[in-house]
Design a protein around this motif. Structure first.
Motif, mmCIF file in Angstrom:
data_model
loop_
_atom_site.group_PDB
_atom_site.id
_atom_site.type_symbol
_atom_site.label_atom_id
_atom_site.label_comp_id
_atom_site.label_asym_id
_atom_site.label_seq_id
_atom_site.Cartn_x
_atom_site.Cartn_y
_atom_site.Cartn_z
ATOM 1 N N ALA A 1 0.829 -1.206 0.000
ATOM 2 C CA ALA A 1 0.000 0.000 0.000
ATOM 3 C C ALA A 1 0.867 1.262 0.000
ATOM 4 O O ALA A 1 0.520 2.261 -0.644
ATOM 5 C CB ALA A 1 -0.931 0.004 1.209
ATOM 6 N N ILE A 2 1.987 1.225 0.728
ATOM 7 C CA ILE A 2 2.916 2.368 0.722
ATOM 8 C C ILE A 2 3.487 2.570 -0.682
ATOM 9 O O ILE A 2 3.581 3.704 -1.176
ATOM 10 C CB ILE A 2 4.051 2.144 1.739
ATOM 11 C CG1 ILE A 2 3.508 2.248 3.167
ATOM 12 C CG2 ILE A 2 5.174 3.172 1.529
ATOM 13 C CD1 ILE A 2 4.528 1.906 4.238
ATOM 14 N N VAL A 3 3.859 1.472 -1.320
ATOM 15 C CA VAL A 3 4.382 1.548 -2.685
ATOM 16 C C VAL A 3 3.330 2.142 -3.617
ATOM 17 O O VAL A 3 3.635 3.006 -4.456
ATOM 18 C CB VAL A 3 4.814 0.153 -3.176
ATOM 19 C CG1 VAL A 3 5.163 0.193 -4.666
ATOM 20 C CG2 VAL A 3 6.004 -0.354 -2.374
ATOM 21 N N GLU A 4 2.093 1.704 -3.470
ATOM 22 C CA GLU A 4 0.996 2.233 -4.288
ATOM 23 C C GLU A 4 0.812 3.727 -4.059
ATOM 24 O O GLU A 4 0.736 4.520 -5.011
ATOM 25 C CB GLU A 4 -0.305 1.493 -3.956
ATOM 26 C CG GLU A 4 -1.600 2.220 -4.324
ATOM 27 C CD GLU A 4 -1.753 2.506 -5.801
ATOM 28 O OE1 GLU A 4 -2.519 3.421 -6.144
ATOM 29 O OE2 GLU A 4 -1.105 1.820 -6.617
ATOM 30 N N GLY A 5 0.731 4.143 -2.798
ATOM 31 C CA GLY A 5 0.522 5.550 -2.487
ATOM 32 C C GLY A 5 1.662 6.432 -2.967
ATOM 33 O O GLY A 5 1.439 7.546 -3.457
ATOM 34 N N LEU A 6 2.894 5.954 -2.849
ATOM 35 C CA LEU A 6 4.060 6.732 -3.260
ATOM 36 C C LEU A 6 4.154 6.888 -4.766
ATOM 37 O O LEU A 6 4.553 7.938 -5.272
ATOM 38 C CB LEU A 6 5.345 6.062 -2.753
ATOM 39 C CG LEU A 6 5.775 6.345 -1.314
ATOM 40 C CD1 LEU A 6 7.003 5.516 -0.964
ATOM 41 C CD2 LEU A 6 6.070 7.832 -1.119
ATOM 42 N N THR A 7 3.814 5.840 -5.495
ATOM 43 C CA THR A 7 4.107 5.814 -6.932
ATOM 44 C C THR A 7 2.915 6.062 -7.845
ATOM 45 O O THR A 7 3.114 6.303 -9.038
ATOM 46 C CB THR A 7 4.734 4.458 -7.318
ATOM 47 O OG1 THR A 7 3.802 3.396 -7.008
ATOM 48 C CG2 THR A 7 6.018 4.213 -6.547
ATOM 49 N N GLU A 8 1.689 6.022 -7.321
ATOM 50 C CA GLU A 8 0.513 6.137 -8.191
ATOM 51 C C GLU A 8 0.505 7.427 -8.995
ATOM 52 O O GLU A 8 0.161 7.441 -10.184
ATOM 53 C CB GLU A 8 -0.776 6.039 -7.367
ATOM 54 C CG GLU A 8 -2.044 6.112 -8.216
ATOM 55 C CD GLU A 8 -2.108 5.014 -9.259
ATOM 56 O OE1 GLU A 8 -2.321 5.337 -10.450
ATOM 57 O OE2 GLU A 8 -1.946 3.835 -8.898
ATOM 58 N N PHE A 9 0.884 8.535 -8.375
ATOM 59 C CA PHE A 9 0.799 9.820 -9.059
ATOM 60 C C PHE A 9 2.161 10.356 -9.493
ATOM 61 O O PHE A 9 2.260 11.456 -10.013
ATOM 62 C CB PHE A 9 0.088 10.838 -8.159
ATOM 63 C CG PHE A 9 -1.319 10.421 -7.835
ATOM 64 C CD1 PHE A 9 -2.309 10.440 -8.800
ATOM 65 C CD2 PHE A 9 -1.646 9.975 -6.566
ATOM 66 C CE1 PHE A 9 -3.605 10.035 -8.514
ATOM 67 C CE2 PHE A 9 -2.946 9.577 -6.263
ATOM 68 C CZ PHE A 9 -3.921 9.609 -7.248
ATOM 69 N N LEU A 10 3.216 9.567 -9.264
ATOM 70 C CA LEU A 10 4.532 9.927 -9.761
ATOM 71 C C LEU A 10 4.763 9.213 -11.095
ATOM 72 O O LEU A 10 4.242 8.108 -11.314
ATOM 73 C CB LEU A 10 5.622 9.519 -8.764
ATOM 74 C CG LEU A 10 5.511 10.078 -7.342
ATOM 75 C CD1 LEU A 10 6.720 9.643 -6.529
ATOM 76 C CD2 LEU A 10 5.391 11.586 -7.344
ATOM 77 N N PRO A 11 5.540 9.803 -11.993
ATOM 78 C CA PRO A 11 5.737 9.194 -13.327
ATOM 79 C C PRO A 11 6.754 8.067 -13.320
ATOM 80 O O PRO A 11 7.713 8.061 -14.094
ATOM 81 C CB PRO A 11 6.229 10.395 -14.149
ATOM 82 C CG PRO A 11 6.949 11.247 -13.160
ATOM 83 C CD PRO A 11 6.184 11.118 -11.882
ATOM 84 N N VAL A 12 6.554 7.091 -12.424
ATOM 85 C CA VAL A 12 7.536 6.012 -12.270
ATOM 86 C C VAL A 12 6.918 4.622 -12.398
ATOM 87 O O VAL A 12 7.609 3.625 -12.220
ATOM 88 C CB VAL A 12 8.262 6.125 -10.914
ATOM 89 C CG1 VAL A 12 9.078 7.418 -10.852
ATOM 90 C CG2 VAL A 12 7.284 6.064 -9.747
ATOM 91 N N SER A 13 5.626 4.531 -12.695
ATOM 92 C CA SER A 13 4.891 3.276 -12.859
ATOM 93 C C SER A 13 4.572 2.600 -11.531
ATOM 94 O O SER A 13 5.379 1.832 -10.988
ATOM 95 C CB SER A 13 5.643 2.279 -13.755
ATOM 96 O OG SER A 13 4.918 1.048 -13.837
ATOM 97 N N SER A 14 3.384 2.872 -11.020
ATOM 98 C CA SER A 14 2.950 2.244 -9.766
ATOM 99 C C SER A 14 2.743 0.744 -9.959
ATOM 100 O O SER A 14 3.105 -0.052 -9.089
ATOM 101 C CB SER A 14 1.643 2.898 -9.269
ATOM 102 O OG SER A 14 0.606 2.726 -10.214
#
Length: 279
Positions: free
Chosen positions: A10-23
């Motif tokens: 969930a932390i990975v999802e929250g961190l990467t969902e809106f960053l251009p790094v592929s959640s």
């Protein structure tokens, strides 16, 4: 999947969902490293907890969703509301149509870690040059229906694991002369119907295949709730950081990050490290 694995994913999802790094790519990798089994519930979990990320956007930008900026320029409230949501519909239509058409292809490649690594690198190289290629747009550029549709079309590239929905929509916005901030914010707004639709579709798939009862078990419900709450909190922090950072410095740092992560994944695979999700 235990509670600790739930929180980490969930932390990975929250961190990467809106960053251009592929959640999606990061969650696939995280699940592989954590040894999480690829069960129907786990696949659904990684999509459903995006609901928490959706709420973070609505929470941070509630005025834009319920009191559009156009109202402040003299446009009637209902006309402003219609224009705002109509543009979101136009922007999300390509993903709906192509997502349904290529659903089997998307699912068959969802766990392809090699593809994720390669697309992280390719996307990273592109992001090193996108600021110079598109500049920082113009504050006077309006988000027309045509621009919203083109951004929606470009968003469909993110159906390839590792590309990043955020990256594709932001690049799409910049290609239409939007500023980095405006492109990023429209990417957030477009994520709401896109991710909500994906969540509903995944839930429907579980129910239609007779696996709907998986969502109703006490342990699974707890993981879904915990995962959604963690994703919500972390996504709020990630969005605030991203908007401030990208407005000042652009996307080069994210490009280098993607390249480094992609190379590390390929090296690990060449060295025999099992990066695939357990079956």
């Amino acid at each position: 999947m235990d509670l600790l694995q739930t929180i980490i994913i969930a932390i990975v999802e929250g961190l990467t969902e809106f960053l251009p790094v592929s959640s999606t790519g990061h969650m696939i990798i995280a699940q592989g490293l954590l040894g999480v089994e690829s069960t129907p519930f786990v696949k659904a979990f990684t999509v459903i907890i995006q609901f928490g990320a959706i709420l973070s956007v609505i929470c941070l930008y509630w005025r834009r969703f319920f009191y559009p900026e156009a109202v402040q320029t003299g446009t009637s409230y209902w006309k402003a509301m219609y224009d705002f949501y109509a543009r979101l519909v136009v922007g999300v239509l390509p993903a709906v149509v192509l997502g349904l058409a290529f659903n089997d292809f998307i699912e068959s490649n969802l766990g392809n870690v090699t593809l994720v690594a390669v697309m992280l690198i390719v996307g990273g190289v592109f992001m090193l040059f996108c600021d110079k290629l598109f500049g920082n747009g113009s504050e006077d550029t309006k988000l027309t229906y045509r621009r919203a549709f083109i951004i929606g079309l470009i968003q469909c590239i993110s159906m390839i694991p590792g590309v990043s929905r955020s990256m594709s929509t932001i690049v799409g916005g910049m290609s239409q002369k939007l500023t980095r901030k405006a492109a990023a914010e429209f990417s957030f707004f477009l994520a709401v119907p896109t991710m909500f639709g994906a969540t509903c579709l995944e839930t429907y798939k579980l129910i239609s295949h007779g696996d709907g009862s998986l969502l109703a078990t006490g342990n699974n419900l707890e993981m879904l709730i915990v995962g959604s709450v963690v994703a919500f909190i972390v996504a709020i922090l990630a969005i605030k950081f991203f908007i401030n950072y990208v407005t000042k410095y652009g996307f080069a740092a994210f490009g280098w990050y993607r390249i480094v992560v992609g190379i590390i994944i390929l090296i690990c695979m060449l060295c025999g490290v099992d990066m695939k999700m357990a079956d």
